[in-house]
Design an enzyme around this catalytic site. Structure first.
Site, PDB file in Angstrom:
ATOM      1  N   ARG A   1       0.830  -1.212   0.000  1.00  0.00           N
ATOM      2  CA  ARG A   1       0.000   0.000   0.000  1.00  0.00           C
ATOM      3  C   ARG A   1       0.864   1.262   0.000  1.00  0.00           C
ATOM      4  O   ARG A   1       0.566   2.215  -0.719  1.00  0.00           O
ATOM      5  CB  ARG A   1      -0.920  -0.005   1.213  1.00  0.00           C
ATOM      6  CG  ARG A   1      -2.019  -1.019   1.119  1.00  0.00           C
ATOM      7  CD  ARG A   1      -2.890  -0.999   2.337  1.00  0.00           C
ATOM      8  NE  ARG A   1      -3.879  -2.061   2.264  1.00  0.00           N
ATOM      9  CZ  ARG A   1      -4.526  -2.538   3.319  1.00  0.00           C
ATOM     10  NH1 ARG A   1      -4.298  -2.045   4.521  1.00  0.00           N
ATOM     11  NH2 ARG A   1      -5.403  -3.502   3.169  1.00  0.00           N
TER      12      ARG A   1
ATOM     13  N   ALA B   1      12.003 -10.891   2.959  1.00  0.00           N
ATOM     14  CA  ALA B   1      12.089 -11.311   4.358  1.00  0.00           C
ATOM     15  C   ALA B   1      10.897 -12.194   4.721  1.00  0.00           C
ATOM     16  O   ALA B   1      11.053 -13.241   5.366  1.00  0.00           O
ATOM     17  CB  ALA B   1      12.160 -10.097   5.277  1.00  0.00           C
TER      18      ALA B   1
ATOM     19  N   TYR C   1      11.121 -21.305   5.918  1.00  0.00           N
ATOM     20  CA  TYR C   1      11.739 -22.049   7.013  1.00  0.00           C
ATOM     21  C   TYR C   1      10.759 -22.514   8.081  1.00  0.00           C
ATOM     22  O   TYR C   1      11.101 -23.360   8.909  1.00  0.00           O
ATOM     23  CB  TYR C   1      12.857 -21.216   7.664  1.00  0.00           C
ATOM     24  CG  TYR C   1      14.131 -21.304   6.882  1.00  0.00           C
ATOM     25  CD1 TYR C   1      15.040 -22.326   7.128  1.00  0.00           C
ATOM     26  CD2 TYR C   1      14.418 -20.395   5.875  1.00  0.00           C
ATOM     27  CE1 TYR C   1      16.208 -22.426   6.394  1.00  0.00           C
ATOM     28  CE2 TYR C   1      15.580 -20.489   5.137  1.00  0.00           C
ATOM     29  CZ  TYR C   1      16.474 -21.503   5.403  1.00  0.00           C
ATOM     30  OH  TYR C   1      17.627 -21.612   4.679  1.00  0.00           O
TER      31      TYR C   1
ATOM     32  N   GLY D   1      15.433  -6.541  10.600  1.00  0.00           N
ATOM     33  CA  GLY D   1      16.711  -6.100  10.063  1.00  0.00           C
ATOM     34  C   GLY D   1      16.735  -6.086   8.544  1.00  0.00           C
ATOM     35  O   GLY D   1      17.264  -5.155   7.928  1.00  0.00           O
ATOM     36  N   TYR D   2      16.152  -7.107   7.937  1.00  0.00           N
ATOM     37  CA  TYR D   2      16.132  -7.214   6.476  1.00  0.00           C
ATOM     38  C   TYR D   2      15.268  -6.109   5.875  1.00  0.00           C
ATOM     39  O   TYR D   2      15.584  -5.561   4.821  1.00  0.00           O
ATOM     40  CB  TYR D   2      15.614  -8.577   6.072  1.00  0.00           C
ATOM     41  CG  TYR D   2      15.981  -9.041   4.680  1.00  0.00           C
ATOM     42  CD1 TYR D   2      16.569  -8.205   3.742  1.00  0.00           C
ATOM     43  CD2 TYR D   2      15.734 -10.346   4.289  1.00  0.00           C
ATOM     44  CE1 TYR D   2      16.903  -8.647   2.476  1.00  0.00           C
ATOM     45  CE2 TYR D   2      16.058 -10.807   3.025  1.00  0.00           C
ATOM     46  CZ  TYR D   2      16.634  -9.952   2.120  1.00  0.00           C
ATOM     47  OH  TYR D   2      16.962 -10.389   0.861  1.00  0.00           O
TER      48      TYR D   2
ATOM     49  N   ARG E   1      20.126  -8.406   8.152  1.00  0.00           N
ATOM     50  CA  ARG E   1      19.575  -9.743   8.339  1.00  0.00           C
ATOM     51  C   ARG E   1      20.631 -10.752   8.790  1.00  0.00           C
ATOM     52  O   ARG E   1      20.288 -11.820   9.292  1.00  0.00           O
ATOM     53  CB  ARG E   1      18.922 -10.238   7.057  1.00  0.00           C
ATOM     54  CG  ARG E   1      19.910 -10.685   6.005  1.00  0.00           C
ATOM     55  CD  ARG E   1      19.234 -10.936   4.670  1.00  0.00           C
ATOM     56  NE  ARG E   1      20.047 -11.686   3.747  1.00  0.00           N
ATOM     57  CZ  ARG E   1      21.093 -11.206   3.087  1.00  0.00           C
ATOM     58  NH1 ARG E   1      21.470  -9.960   3.267  1.00  0.00           N
ATOM     59  NH2 ARG E   1      21.759 -11.962   2.255  1.00  0.00           N
TER      60      ARG E   1
END
Length: 118
Positions: free
Chosen positions: A16, A37, A44, A81-82, A89
């Protein structure tokens, strides 16, 4: 489930904010990092859940739960972080990978103890 929902909502907010309609996955770099991310974390989760389940049943529920909570925390830090910068990351990525290997070890130890030493 809550983490997956949170990550998916962050992608929706980024879509958005940067006006990127589905199914597009290219656009503003911040959107691309957020999208990646979320995808990486989703890839995983089946491995994590499987290891958590096996280690919890065959090794020890408390130790496994502690590892699981640490893993979820590191994945949250990875995501955050990513989304800011690709280099952000790395630390949480290594920590979450290490925790997955710990869960592999716990699951194997539990399975070996269960099936080899009655």
């Amino acid at each position: 489930v809550l983490f997956s929902a949170y990550f998916a909502m962050q992608v929706i907010y980024a879509r958005r904010k940067y006006k990127i309609s589905p199914p597009e996955t290219k656009g503003h770099p911040e959107f691309e990092r957020t999208f990646r991310a979320q995808a990486n974390c989703s890839e995983y989760f089946p491995i994590f859940i499987s290891l958590l389940w096996v280690a919890g049943i065959f090794f020890h529920q408390g130790v496994t739960a502690a590892c699981g909570l640490l893993y979820l925390y590191t994945r949250l830090k990875y995501f955050q972080g990513y989304a800011v910068a690709a280099q952000g990351r790395l630390g949480p990525l290594y920590a979450s990978a290490w925790l997955l290997w710990v869960l592999v070890g716990l699951a194997l130890a539990g399975l070996l103890a269960h099936f080899l030493w009655p």
